[in-house]
Design an enzyme around this catalytic site. Structure first.
Site, PDB file in Angstrom:
ATOM      1  N   SER A 242      -8.901 -50.041  41.354  1.00  0.00           N
ATOM      2  CA  SER A 242      -8.364 -48.856  42.048  1.00  0.00           C
ATOM      3  C   SER A 242      -8.359 -47.626  41.139  1.00  0.00           C
ATOM      4  CB  SER A 242      -6.964 -49.127  42.616  1.00  0.00           C
ATOM      5  OG  SER A 242      -6.127 -49.718  41.670  1.00  0.00           O
ATOM      6  N   HIS A 272      -8.275 -57.891  44.264  1.00  0.00           N
ATOM      7  CA  HIS A 272      -7.398 -56.859  43.675  1.00  0.00           C
ATOM      8  C   HIS A 272      -6.098 -56.821  44.491  1.00  0.00           C
ATOM      9  CE1 HIS A 272      -6.274 -53.478  41.326  1.00  0.00           C
ATOM     10  NE2 HIS A 272      -6.943 -52.499  41.935  1.00  0.00           N
ATOM     11  N   HIS A 319      -6.503 -63.278  35.772  1.00  0.00           N
ATOM     12  CA  HIS A 319      -6.575 -61.829  35.550  1.00  0.00           C
ATOM     13  C   HIS A 319      -7.785 -61.509  34.685  1.00  0.00           C
ATOM     14  CE1 HIS A 319      -5.377 -57.685  34.688  1.00  0.00           C
ATOM     15  NE2 HIS A 319      -4.682 -57.797  35.796  1.00  0.00           N
ATOM     16  N   ARG A 328       4.922 -58.357  34.938  1.00  0.00           N
ATOM     17  CA  ARG A 328       5.315 -57.848  36.259  1.00  0.00           C
ATOM     18  C   ARG A 328       5.716 -59.008  37.171  1.00  0.00           C
ATOM     19  NH1 ARG A 328      -0.063 -54.734  37.746  1.00  0.00           N
ATOM     20  NH2 ARG A 328      -0.792 -56.817  37.186  1.00  0.00           N
ATOM     21  N   ASP A 374       0.867 -60.431  41.791  1.00  0.00           N
ATOM     22  CA  ASP A 374       0.824 -60.743  43.223  1.00  0.00           C
ATOM     23  C   ASP A 374       1.339 -62.136  43.559  1.00  0.00           C
ATOM     24  OD1 ASP A 374      -0.473 -58.246  43.808  1.00  0.00           O
ATOM     25  OD2 ASP A 374      -2.289 -59.096  42.949  1.00  0.00           O
TER      26      ASP A 374
HETATM   27  N1  AMX Z   1      -8.522 -69.524  41.259  1.00  0.00           N
HETATM   28  C1  AMX Z   1      -9.722 -70.148  41.175  1.00  0.00           C
HETATM   29  N2  AMX Z   1     -10.722 -69.770  40.359  1.00  0.00           N
HETATM   30  C2  AMX Z   1     -10.484 -68.719  39.552  1.00  0.00           C
HETATM   31  C3  AMX Z   1      -9.246 -68.044  39.540  1.00  0.00           C
HETATM   32  C4  AMX Z   1      -8.248 -68.476  40.447  1.00  0.00           C
HETATM   33  N3  AMX Z   1      -7.063 -67.860  40.561  1.00  0.00           N
HETATM   34  N4  AMX Z   1      -9.306 -67.058  38.637  1.00  0.00           N
HETATM   35  C5  AMX Z   1     -10.536 -67.093  38.095  1.00  0.00           C
HETATM   36  N5  AMX Z   1     -11.252 -68.098  38.664  1.00  0.00           N
HETATM   37  C6  AMX Z   1     -12.650 -68.445  38.433  1.00  0.00           C
HETATM   38  C7  AMX Z   1     -13.544 -67.257  38.756  1.00  0.00           C
HETATM   39  O1  AMX Z   1     -13.761 -67.186  40.176  1.00  0.00           O
HETATM   40  C8  AMX Z   1     -14.784 -67.581  37.955  1.00  0.00           C
HETATM   41  O2  AMX Z   1     -15.481 -68.599  38.625  1.00  0.00           O
HETATM   42  P1  AMX Z   1     -17.118 -68.659  38.606  1.00  0.00           P
HETATM   43  O3  AMX Z   1     -17.491 -68.698  37.163  1.00  0.00           O
HETATM   44  O4  AMX Z   1     -17.427 -69.865  39.378  1.00  0.00           O
HETATM   45  O5  AMX Z   1     -17.565 -67.373  39.267  1.00  0.00           O
HETATM   46  C9  AMX Z   1     -14.189 -68.190  36.680  1.00  0.00           C
HETATM   47  O6  AMX Z   1     -12.876 -68.673  37.047  1.00  0.00           O
HETATM   48  C10 AMX Z   1     -14.054 -67.226  35.531  1.00  0.00           C
HETATM   49  O7  AMX Z   1     -13.332 -66.087  35.984  1.00  0.00           O
HETATM   50  P2  AMX Z   1     -12.407 -65.251  34.977  1.00  0.00           P
HETATM   51  O8  AMX Z   1     -13.304 -64.652  33.955  1.00  0.00           O
HETATM   52  O9  AMX Z   1     -11.275 -66.087  34.517  1.00  0.00           O
HETATM   53  O10 AMX Z   1     -11.786 -64.153  35.944  1.00  0.00           O
HETATM   54  P3  AMX Z   1     -12.403 -62.749  36.376  1.00  0.00           P
HETATM   55  O11 AMX Z   1     -12.078 -61.763  35.306  1.00  0.00           O
HETATM   56  O12 AMX Z   1     -13.813 -62.860  36.789  1.00  0.00           O
HETATM   57  O13 AMX Z   1     -11.558 -62.435  37.675  1.00  0.00           O
HETATM   58  C11 AMX Z   1      -9.595 -62.298  39.003  1.00  0.00           C
HETATM   59  C12 AMX Z   1     -10.212 -62.050  37.610  1.00  0.00           C
HETATM   60  C13 AMX Z   1      -8.205 -61.701  39.029  1.00  0.00           C
HETATM   61  C14 AMX Z   1     -10.455 -61.582  40.038  1.00  0.00           C
HETATM   62  C15 AMX Z   1      -9.564 -63.828  39.243  1.00  0.00           C
HETATM   63  O14 AMX Z   1      -8.699 -64.447  38.323  1.00  0.00           O
HETATM   64  C16 AMX Z   1      -9.139 -64.178  40.659  1.00  0.00           C
HETATM   65  O15 AMX Z   1      -9.997 -64.227  41.547  1.00  0.00           O
HETATM   66  N6  AMX Z   1      -7.814 -64.428  40.912  1.00  0.00           N
HETATM   67  C17 AMX Z   1      -7.319 -64.675  42.244  1.00  0.00           C
HETATM   68  C18 AMX Z   1      -7.190 -63.379  43.015  1.00  0.00           C
HETATM   69  C19 AMX Z   1      -6.043 -62.519  42.493  1.00  0.00           C
HETATM   70  O16 AMX Z   1      -4.941 -63.005  42.305  1.00  0.00           O
HETATM   71  N7  AMX Z   1      -6.313 -61.232  42.299  1.00  0.00           N
HETATM   72  C20 AMX Z   1      -5.259 -60.269  41.887  1.00  0.00           C
HETATM   73  C21 AMX Z   1      -5.426 -59.813  40.440  1.00  0.00           C
HETATM   74  C22 AMX Z   1      -4.375 -58.794  40.086  1.00  0.00           C
HETATM   75  C23 AMX Z   1      -4.547 -57.520  40.850  1.00  0.00           C
HETATM   76  O17 AMX Z   1      -5.534 -56.812  40.684  1.00  0.00           O
HETATM   77  N8  AMX Z   1      -3.667 -57.195  41.731  1.00  0.00           N
END
Ligand code: AMX
Length: 437
Positions: A242, A272, A319, A328, A374
């Site tokens: 964002s 996000h 994250h 948070r 979240d």
């Molecule tokens: N559940 C399952 N798998 C997850 C995961 C979770 N909560 N978090 C990360 N992973 C997976 C990724 O999808 C990725 O898988 P891949 O290699 O098969 O594509 C792998 O683990 C490595 O990812 P990462 O480097 O640890 O995370 P990232 O930096 O690519 O992504 C985030 C970060 C937040 C998008 C990810 O942790 C996620 O999808 N979390 C769940 C959604 C969420 O809670 N988002 C809110 C974040 C905070 C915010 O912005 N409000």
């Protein structure tokens, strides 16, 4: 001139000079090596933005102008001695880098209550033209774009003003926009979930309490929760989707409404800000499928593992930067334990917290198995009566305006140019590293 604007000139002028001087004297200095992995996995850790409002440490979490959340709770002006800081104070801190006095905070509260009353009627017509079941983020963002007709920046730009002064009409637009977001958010909430029974703004209340009031919640506890919520979601450095989207679109000198709207489109993504709604969806689906309101830790474990087997993420966990439990999350859990210790949803969040990190850790690929903001925010709002979870990302957006729009004012103060990174095709990357399949 408003004294806050005067202060911005005093603080921002020398900083803008410093940016120019740095570029002039050190523009060709190498500051960081970049790996192919960084470019192809979302530019993580790649320094590419200048942002001073907040800084995110992977282990410690967010600091706003150097202050952690517990420090803010101590140092920012509050309405009640044992209460939560007023978001107006955080805005002042992010804007100037200085801790505000109670008078500064009152001044901003008054300004915002006044400016909030100037929303043109066509903005509500735009919302009303959308079906009620259009997601609240669609309604929110449409209203933000519709408010762009009021842009002071556009008018000032067309008069041919000196570009070093662009920050001033940007500041006016930002102040208008921030003041009006609670009115818009509450309007959408009452339209969709409360049969169009709208509640007028109360100019005697602070910004967050007014949001709570216009949504229909006048208890001290919900007002406190709303202040806390508005403070902790306000900013998370410059690279989150964002903030970065707001900055990127703003770099084309798009006005604050266009720029913020871009940021909100990013916030609406499930990875996000929409994660706060998806956590509730995930929890409710789990309870439905298991057939109980109080699942055991082993039932939660099975459900979480099934989520991963189905190729889905567990929302609220992980994250891109953080590598520990998000402060948070912790501050919300503390609030819940103080004011709603018996809330079943909070107890469930606690149970999920005991189970999920271990499961994510065992995948061997999730870099951060810990909960983010979240994982609890929806359960907390729900425990205080705000149960309609499609509104949660809108509330996140109202708060996020404080940080990303302050960043936009600083982008203008620094005179940052249009953003234009270089892209390359796949072959270029393969050749660069002598790739052999
Ligand atoms: N559940 C399952 N798998 C997850 C995961 C979770 N909560 N978090 C990360 N992973 C997976 C990724 O999808 C990725 O898988 P891949 O290699 O098969 O594509 C792998 O683990 C490595 O990812 P990462 O480097 O640890 O995370 P990232 O930096 O690519 O992504 C985030 C970060 C937040 C998008 C990810 O942790 C996620 O999808 N979390 C769940 C959604 C969420 O809670 N988002 C809110 C974040 C905070 C915010 O912005 N409000």
């Amino acid at each position: 001139m408003d004294y806050i604007k005067q202060r911005i000139i005093e603080i921002g002028g020398p900083k803008a000079e410093m940016v120019k001087d740095l570029i002039k004297k050190h523009g060709d200095d190498v500051i960081q090596d970049v790996t192919l992995g960084q470019v192809l996995t979302g530019m993580k850790g790649m320094v590419s933005l200048l942002t001073c409002t907040s800084k995110l440490d992977p282990e410690e979490g967010i600091r706003f102008r150097g202050y952690s959340i517990p420090q803010l709770q101590e140092l920012l002006p509050k309405l009640h001695q044992d209460g939560e800081p007023l978001p107006e104070g955080l805005f002042y801190l992010m804007l100037t880098g200085e801790l505000p006095t109670k008078e500064d905070v009152n001044h901003i509260s008054e300004q915002w209550a006044l400016r909030a009353q100037g929303i043109p009627s066509h903005v509500f017509d735009v919302i009303n033209a959308l079906p009620k079941d259009a997601h609240p983020m669609i309604q929110f963002n449409s209203a933000i774009l519709a408010m762009s007709t009021e842009s002071q920046f556009r008018k000032a730009y067309l008069t041919g003003m000196d570009k070093k002064d662009y920050w001033a009409p940007t500041y006016e637009g930002v102040m208008d926009l921030i003041s009006r977001l609670p009115v818009i958010a509450a309007y959408i909430y009452r339209r969709v979930f409360h049969n169009e029974q709208y509640i007028d703004i109360d100019p005697s209340l602070d910004w967050a309490a007014n949001l709570s009031h216009m949504m229909g919640y006048d208890s001290i506890e919900v007002q406190r929760l709303m202040r806390l919520y508005m403070v902790i979601h306000a900013d998370h450095e410059g690279g989150n989707v964002s903030a970065h989207a707001t900055h990127l679109v703003g770099s084309a000198l798009s006005n604050p409404y266009y720029s913020f709207s871009a940021g909100m489109n990013g916030l609406a993504g499930p990875l996000h800000g929409m994660a706060n709604q998806n956590v509730m969806h995930w929890i409710n689906k789990m309870l439905r499928e298991i057939g109980t309101d109080s699942p055991s830790t082993s039932q939660i474990k099975d459900y979480a593992e099934m989520t991963l087997r189905n190729g889905q993420v567990i929302p609220g966990y992980g994250h891109a930067v953080l590598r520990k439990t998000d402060p948070r999350f912790t501050v919300q859990l503390e609030f819940a334990k103080k004011y709603a210790p018996d809330a079943p949803l909070i107890q469930l969040v606690d149970k999920i917290y005991q189970v999920v990190p271990d499961i994510l850790e065992k995948t061997g690929k999730v870099k951060n198995p810990w909960p983010n903001v979240d994982a609890i925010s929806g359960s907390l709002l729900s425990s205080f009566g705000i149960t309609e979870y499609p509104i949660y990302t809108v509330l996140f957006g109202v708060s996020r305006a404080l940080g990303v729009l302050t960043q936009l004012i600083w982008d203008r103060l620094y005179g940052l140019p249009i953003e234009r990174p270089k892209s390359q095709n796949l072959q270029w990357f393969a050749e660069k590293v002598n790739y052999q399949p």
